[in-house]
Write a protein that holds these residues in place. Structure first.
Motif, PDB file in Angstrom:
ATOM      1  N   PHE A  36      89.222   4.550  44.109  1.00 43.80           N
ATOM      2  CA  PHE A  36      88.749   5.839  44.626  1.00 43.80           C
ATOM      3  C   PHE A  36      87.513   5.690  45.512  1.00 43.80           C
ATOM      4  O   PHE A  36      87.248   6.557  46.353  1.00 43.80           O
ATOM      5  CB  PHE A  36      88.436   6.793  43.472  1.00 43.80           C
ATOM      6  N   ALA A  37      86.754   4.625  45.334  1.00 40.18           N
ATOM      7  CA  ALA A  37      85.527   4.451  46.099  1.00 40.18           C
ATOM      8  C   ALA A  37      85.757   3.726  47.421  1.00 40.18           C
ATOM      9  O   ALA A  37      85.124   4.057  48.429  1.00 40.18           O
ATOM     10  CB  ALA A  37      84.492   3.697  45.267  1.00 40.18           C
ATOM     11  N   ARG A  70      82.702   5.231  39.691  1.00 38.86           N
ATOM     12  CA  ARG A  70      82.873   5.522  41.123  1.00 38.86           C
ATOM     13  C   ARG A  70      81.540   5.885  41.754  1.00 38.86           C
ATOM     14  O   ARG A  70      81.211   5.423  42.853  1.00 38.86           O
ATOM     15  CB  ARG A  70      83.869   6.659  41.313  1.00 38.86           C
ATOM     16  N   ALA A  78      88.010   3.299  39.623  1.00 36.39           N
ATOM     17  CA  ALA A  78      86.826   3.677  40.389  1.00 36.39           C
ATOM     18  C   ALA A  78      86.756   2.907  41.704  1.00 36.39           C
ATOM     19  O   ALA A  78      86.364   3.463  42.739  1.00 36.39           O
ATOM     20  CB  ALA A  78      85.572   3.433  39.554  1.00 36.39           C
ATOM     21  N   TYR A  79      87.125   1.631  41.676  1.00 35.21           N
ATOM     22  CA  TYR A  79      87.118   0.848  42.923  1.00 35.21           C
ATOM     23  C   TYR A  79      88.120   1.427  43.917  1.00 35.21           C
ATOM     24  O   TYR A  79      87.832   1.535  45.115  1.00 35.21           O
ATOM     25  CB  TYR A  79      87.457  -0.612  42.621  1.00 35.21           C
ATOM     26  N   PHE A  93      91.995  12.388  43.067  1.00 37.59           N
ATOM     27  CA  PHE A  93      90.737  12.262  42.321  1.00 37.59           C
ATOM     28  C   PHE A  93      90.341  13.597  41.694  1.00 37.59           C
ATOM     29  O   PHE A  93      89.826  13.639  40.570  1.00 37.59           O
ATOM     30  CB  PHE A  93      89.637  11.758  43.256  1.00 37.59           C
ATOM     31  N   THR A 125      85.789   6.735  34.870  1.00 31.67           N
ATOM     32  CA  THR A 125      86.158   6.521  36.272  1.00 31.67           C
ATOM     33  C   THR A 125      85.176   7.220  37.202  1.00 31.67           C
ATOM     34  O   THR A 125      84.731   6.649  38.208  1.00 31.67           O
ATOM     35  CB  THR A 125      87.579   7.040  36.519  1.00 31.67           C
TER      36      THR A 125
END
Length: 274
Positions: A95-96, A156, A92-93, A107, A152
């Motif tokens: 993708f964010a 995110r 998630a980090y 994603f 995830t």
């Protein structure tokens, strides 16, 4: 004044009745678990026992290894919960906050896996676990579930709610991604992480088909398989069956009671602005 209070009173009464309807199966399970075998065999069954019979729980413990089943489910559920929190938070980090080619496409493909039914990948997972000699082992029960697309996505969205100015100031001060992730993102995202933890634990505590498929020894069975074994051995003794159900439900009910507030807070995070 009384006229104004009447609609609210009706609302509370309606909510109370709905709560009783929802809680009735659990309350009936508790009532039947305290009955004698003769009472539980009566038709129609009584709603309340004539006398409290706590010996049913001792009989359940003597019939099946309840503590072994609970211990196995605790190990499996806690390990999967911890693994999903670690993998989902890291993904998630990325993708964010990270920028890399094809992030949006990757994603989207990641989320597309949520539409694949578990039954479709169950047989390939089983063949993989069997080829690795992981049948009747904790790793066979745990490792196939350590990554989660839902977790995830959830984390995110929680990370995107954090103020960007805070991370910009941290980068100006020389903080790298590891320090930002550990000292800023994770502490500020506790509600979302708690939501994922409670959801993951309850989901895998109630897992039935995969443990049934990958375990053969009684020592590796989990609680859901234990309930089935109790029903098979004591088919007509519903007081013992429901006593076992109640014993095996206690850990998940306790976690749900303790984690309900962060679960609701995490699910509703970002629903309102301001």
């Amino acid at each position: 004044m009384n006229m104004r209070l009447m609609p609210k009173s009706f609302l509370y009464i309606a909510l109370l009745l709905c709560s009783l309807v929802i809680a009735f199966p659990l309350l009936y399970t508790l009532s039947t678990s305290l009955m004698s075998e003769a009472e539980s065999a009566v038709y129609p069954p009584p709603l309340l026992p004539e006398a409290i019979n706590l010996s049913n729980f001792a009989k359940v413990v003597d019939t099946i290894p309840v503590l072994t089943f609970i211990g196995n489910s605790l190990v499996v559920s806690i390990a999967i919960m911890a693994g999903q929190i670690v993998t989902a938070s890291l993904a998630a980090y990325a993708f964010a906050f990270l920028r890399f080619p094809g992030k949006t496409l990757l994603f989207s493909l990641f989320l597309a896996t949520m539409m694949i039914p578990w039954e479709v990948i169950m047989i390939p997972n089983y063949l993989t676990v069997k080829s690795l000699n992981w049948l009747d082992t904790y790793q066979g029960l745990i490792i196939p579930f350590l990554a989660t697309a839902f977790g995830t996505f959830l984390l995110r969205q929680a990370f995107l709610q954090l103020p960007k100015e805070l991370f910009e100031a941290a980068r100006v001060d020389g903080c790298g991604h590891v320090r930002i992730f550990l000292s800023m993102v994770l502490p500020l995202s506790i509600p979302g992480i708690a939501t994922l933890g409670v959801y993951s634990f309850l989901n895998h505590w109630n897992m039935y088909l995969w443990p049934l498929l990958t375990t053969n020894r009684v020592e590796m069975r989990t609680v859901q398989i234990g309930i089935g074994m109790l029903q098979f051995e004591e088919m007509n003794s519903w007081n013992l069956i429901l006593s076992g159900v109640l014993l095996l439900l206690l850990p998940s009910l306790l976690l749900l009671a303790l984690g309900l507030k962060p679960l609701v807070r995490g699910i509703t995070a970002g629903a309102l602005k301001g």
